[in-house]
Design a protein around this motif. Structure first.
Motif, PDB file in Angstrom:
ATOM      1  N   GLY A   1       0.817  -1.206   0.000  1.00 36.38           N
ATOM      2  CA  GLY A   1       0.000   0.000   0.000  1.00 36.38           C
ATOM      3  C   GLY A   1       0.856   1.264   0.000  1.00 36.38           C
ATOM      4  N   GLU A   2       1.989   1.224   0.706  1.00 38.34           N
ATOM      5  CA  GLU A   2       2.882   2.376   0.714  1.00 38.34           C
ATOM      6  C   GLU A   2       3.490   2.616  -0.667  1.00 38.34           C
ATOM      7  N   ILE A   3       3.847   1.524  -1.339  1.00 35.30           N
ATOM      8  CA  ILE A   3       4.421   1.665  -2.682  1.00 35.30           C
ATOM      9  C   ILE A   3       3.402   2.267  -3.633  1.00 35.30           C
ATOM     10  N   GLN A   4       2.169   1.778  -3.577  1.00 39.72           N
ATOM     11  CA  GLN A   4       1.132   2.311  -4.457  1.00 39.72           C
ATOM     12  C   GLN A   4       0.829   3.772  -4.106  1.00 39.72           C
ATOM     13  N   ALA A   5       0.844   4.072  -2.817  1.00 44.37           N
ATOM     14  CA  ALA A   5       0.591   5.458  -2.410  1.00 44.37           C
ATOM     15  C   ALA A   5       1.693   6.382  -2.913  1.00 44.37           C
ATOM     16  N   GLN A   6       2.951   5.911  -2.887  1.00 47.32           N
ATOM     17  CA  GLN A   6       4.041   6.735  -3.380  1.00 47.32           C
ATOM     18  C   GLN A   6       3.945   6.937  -4.883  1.00 47.32           C
ATOM     19  N   LYS A   7       3.538   5.909  -5.597  1.00 47.11           N
ATOM     20  CA  LYS A   7       3.332   6.062  -7.043  1.00 47.11           C
ATOM     21  C   LYS A   7       2.219   7.083  -7.323  1.00 47.11           C
ATOM     22  N   ALA A   8       1.170   7.004  -6.535  1.00 45.48           N
ATOM     23  CA  ALA A   8       0.087   7.982  -6.704  1.00 45.48           C
ATOM     24  C   ALA A   8       0.589   9.391  -6.413  1.00 45.48           C
ATOM     25  N   THR A   9       1.464   9.521  -5.421  1.00 45.21           N
ATOM     26  CA  THR A   9       2.041  10.833  -5.118  1.00 45.21           C
ATOM     27  C   THR A   9       2.836  11.367  -6.291  1.00 45.21           C
ATOM     28  N   ILE A  10       3.611  10.488  -6.941  1.00 43.58           N
ATOM     29  CA  ILE A  10       4.391  10.916  -8.108  1.00 43.58           C
ATOM     30  C   ILE A  10       3.467  11.373  -9.235  1.00 43.58           C
ATOM     31  N   SER A  11       2.401  10.623  -9.464  1.00 44.04           N
ATOM     32  CA  SER A  11       1.447  11.011 -10.510  1.00 44.04           C
ATOM     33  C   SER A  11       0.798  12.349 -10.193  1.00 44.04           C
ATOM     34  N   ARG A  12       0.441  12.542  -8.920  1.00 39.55           N
ATOM     35  CA  ARG A  12      -0.175  13.815  -8.543  1.00 39.55           C
ATOM     36  C   ARG A  12       0.791  14.976  -8.722  1.00 39.55           C
ATOM     37  N   LEU A  13       2.035  14.777  -8.334  1.00 42.66           N
ATOM     38  CA  LEU A  13       3.026  15.843  -8.497  1.00 42.66           C
ATOM     39  C   LEU A  13       3.250  16.178  -9.958  1.00 42.66           C
ATOM     40  N   SER A  14       3.241  15.160 -10.818  1.00 45.36           N
ATOM     41  CA  SER A  14       3.414  15.401 -12.258  1.00 45.36           C
ATOM     42  C   SER A  14       2.244  16.208 -12.807  1.00 45.36           C
ATOM     43  N   ALA A  15       1.027  15.845 -12.373  1.00 43.07           N
ATOM     44  CA  ALA A  15      -0.148  16.583 -12.840  1.00 43.07           C
ATOM     45  C   ALA A  15      -0.131  18.019 -12.317  1.00 43.07           C
ATOM     46  N   ASP A  16       0.238  18.191 -11.056  1.00 45.06           N
ATOM     47  CA  ASP A  16       0.318  19.541 -10.497  1.00 45.06           C
ATOM     48  C   ASP A  16       1.350  20.378 -11.248  1.00 45.06           C
ATOM     49  N   ARG A  17       2.479  19.764 -11.580  1.00 44.09           N
ATOM     50  CA  ARG A  17       3.517  20.492 -12.316  1.00 44.09           C
ATOM     51  C   ARG A  17       2.996  20.954 -13.666  1.00 44.09           C
ATOM     52  N   SER A  18       2.314  20.051 -14.370  1.00 45.10           N
ATOM     53  CA  SER A  18       1.787  20.401 -15.695  1.00 45.10           C
ATOM     54  C   SER A  18       0.746  21.519 -15.594  1.00 45.10           C
ATOM     55  N   ASN A  19      -0.156  21.416 -14.604  1.00 41.27           N
ATOM     56  CA  ASN A  19      -1.204  22.431 -14.456  1.00 41.27           C
ATOM     57  C   ASN A  19      -0.615  23.792 -14.070  1.00 41.27           C
ATOM     58  N   GLU A  20       0.347  23.784 -13.149  1.00 39.52           N
ATOM     59  CA  GLU A  20       0.942  25.055 -12.728  1.00 39.52           C
ATOM     60  C   GLU A  20       1.746  25.699 -13.859  1.00 39.52           C
ATOM     61  N   ILE A  21       2.434  24.876 -14.634  1.00 41.96           N
ATOM     62  CA  ILE A  21       3.188  25.431 -15.768  1.00 41.96           C
ATOM     63  C   ILE A  21       2.236  26.055 -16.775  1.00 41.96           C
ATOM     64  N   THR A  22       1.143  25.354 -17.076  1.00 48.80           N
ATOM     65  CA  THR A  22       0.165  25.896 -18.031  1.00 48.80           C
ATOM     66  C   THR A  22      -0.438  27.202 -17.524  1.00 48.80           C
ATOM     67  N   ALA A  23      -0.789  27.228 -16.231  1.00 46.99           N
ATOM     68  CA  ALA A  23      -1.380  28.441 -15.667  1.00 46.99           C
ATOM     69  C   ALA A  23      -0.389  29.599 -15.697  1.00 46.99           C
ATOM     70  N   GLN A  24       0.877  29.330 -15.368  1.00 46.33           N
ATOM     71  CA  GLN A  24       1.869  30.397 -15.358  1.00 46.33           C
ATOM     72  C   GLN A  24       2.182  30.872 -16.767  1.00 46.33           C
ATOM     73  N   GLN A  25       2.189  29.961 -17.725  1.00 47.74           N
ATOM     74  CA  GLN A  25       2.388  30.376 -19.113  1.00 47.74           C
ATOM     75  C   GLN A  25       1.251  31.277 -19.579  1.00 47.74           C
ATOM     76  N   ALA A  26       0.018  30.980 -19.140  1.00 51.40           N
ATOM     77  CA  ALA A  26      -1.112  31.843 -19.481  1.00 51.40           C
ATOM     78  C   ALA A  26      -0.943  33.227 -18.863  1.00 51.40           C
ATOM     79  N   ILE A  27      -0.413  33.273 -17.641  1.00 52.69           N
ATOM     80  CA  ILE A  27      -0.178  34.572 -17.000  1.00 52.69           C
ATOM     81  C   ILE A  27       0.866  35.370 -17.773  1.00 52.69           C
ATOM     82  N   VAL A  28       1.929  34.704 -18.213  1.00 56.17           N
ATOM     83  CA  VAL A  28       2.960  35.392 -18.991  1.00 56.17           C
ATOM     84  C   VAL A  28       2.377  35.934 -20.290  1.00 56.17           C
ATOM     85  N   ALA A  29       1.552  35.109 -20.979  1.00 62.03           N
ATOM     86  CA  ALA A  29       0.942  35.557 -22.225  1.00 62.03           C
ATOM     87  C   ALA A  29       0.009  36.746 -21.994  1.00 62.03           C
TER      88      ALA A  29
END
Length: 375
Positions: A144-172
């Motif tokens: 369960g810990e391994i699966q939870a850590q994998k889920a954490t990695i997926s969440r961090l990747s999604a957060d990174r993509s969303n924040e980058i997109t939002a910040q790029q929109a702010i720059v534009a």
């Protein structure tokens, strides 16, 4: 007839002499003793006189003072706090003068006792935490810990993509706002310049008209002056033409002054508009630079979080001997710290080094331990 001594009579004569000498000596000693006794008896006071003298002396005696020192039969030991407890105060004193104590019996408690007790409790808690961590390391990671850590990695990747997109929109958006404000300010500058040019041309036309009127008024003034000199007109008529010429000159001067005012005021407006344009360009560019810097920070920080989460996944998925050794070392270190805390707590209790009796108390509750020790 003469008696001749015999041999026996000659031999007994010395013995008789010795006896006579002894008798004389005894008689002399007896006489001396009798005399001495008589003198001694004469010097002994009468019992009633002795009692009277003692009564008088007792009535005059008020205080008897003498120097002396009482010392115990055994050795005197000054009991003090340890060097590490220097500067502490006595919190409780458990003995009083005259008490007998046994070896190891608590004599006093320092005010550091509660603090050292809290430190011991904390150290013991750290031991329990380290032991729990060691047990967890030995048990290894759960699925369960391994699966939870994998889920954490997926969440961090999604957060990174969303924040980058939002910040790029702010720059534009900031770049669009900058372009729009610059264009609007440039249009304002062009409008002010056009207004300046139109007002200047209008005023120049007015000046040309006033110059023509001035020339006509001067001509009329000259002609009427000649007529006045010839007597053809009155002085008032000639003066009115002179006044008209002067009025036209004044109007011309005012027109030129207004032209200068238009040029200066409009140029001031243009300068202010140009300064505002520069400010817009700089401030908006600064905002864009800050937004781009934040975009880079988001990319790097989020990627760092993803890398750490991936490394943590590798760590929890593997049980290594080195991890067990490290956790065991933490347990040992925590246990050592707990022993030290226990030793420090023991120093807060001042104990008798041997069976003894308390002779003197030097430090009372609330006082610091001095050079004389506690007891």
């Amino acid at each position: 007839m003469v008696h001749q001594p015999t041999a026996d009579g000659l031999s007994s004569t010395p013995s008789l002499v010795k006896q006579l000498l002894v008798v004389a000596a005894v008689a002399t000693l007896g006489a001396a003793g009798t005399t001495g006794y008589t003198i001694w008896r004469s010097r002994i006071p009468h019992p009633n006189a002795v009692a009277a003298a003692a009564s008088v002396a007792a009535s005059q005696l008020t205080t008897v003072t003498a120097l002396g020192r009482l010392e115990p039969r055994g050795e005197v030991i000054k009991v003090s706090a340890s060097g590490t407890a220097e500067g502490n105060r006595i919190d409780r004193l458990l003995v009083k003068e005259g008490d007998r104590v046994k070896t190891g019996q608590a004599i006093a408690i320092l005010d550091s006792r509660d603090r050292q007790q809290a430190a011991l409790d904390q150290a013991q808690e750290q031991v329990r935490v380290a032991e729990a961590n060691l047990a967890k390391v030995k048990a290894g990671a759960k699925n369960g810990e391994i699966q939870a850590q994998k889920a954490t990695i997926s969440r961090l990747s999604a957060d990174r993509s969303n924040e980058i997109t939002a910040q790029q929109a702010i720059v534009a958006r900031l770049e669009i706002d900058r372009s729009t404000e610059i264009a609007a300010q440039q249009a304002t500058i062009a409008r002010i310049r056009a207004e300046q040019q139109g007002e200047i041309q209008t005023q120049q036309a007015a000046i040309a008209r006033l110059q023509a009127e001035l020339r006509n008024a001067i001509s009329e003034d000259r002609r009427y002056s000649q007529l006045y000199e010839q007597g053809a007109i009155s002085a008032s008529t000639s003066d009115s033409k002179s006044l008209a010429a002067e009025t036209a000159q004044q109007q011309l001067n005012e027109g030129k002054a207004k032209l200068n005012q238009i040029r200066q005021s409009r140029q001031q407006q243009i300068n202010e508009a140009q300064a505002k344009l520069n400010q817009i360009q700089q401030s908006r560019q600064q905002q864009i630079n800050e937004a781009q810097a934040k975009l880079s920070q988001i990319q790097q920080s989020r990627q760092q979080q993803i890398n750490e989460a991936a490394a943590n996944l590798d760590r929890i998925a593997e049980v290594r001997p080195v991890d067990i050794a490290a956790a065991a070392a933490e347990v040992s270190s925590a246990a050592t710290a707990a022993k030290q805390a226990k030793a420090n707590l023991d120093l807060a209790y001042i104990r008798a080094p041997r069976d003894a009796q308390v002779l003197k108390i030097h430090t009372h509750p609330g006082e610091r331990v001095g050079n004389d020790g506690i007891v």
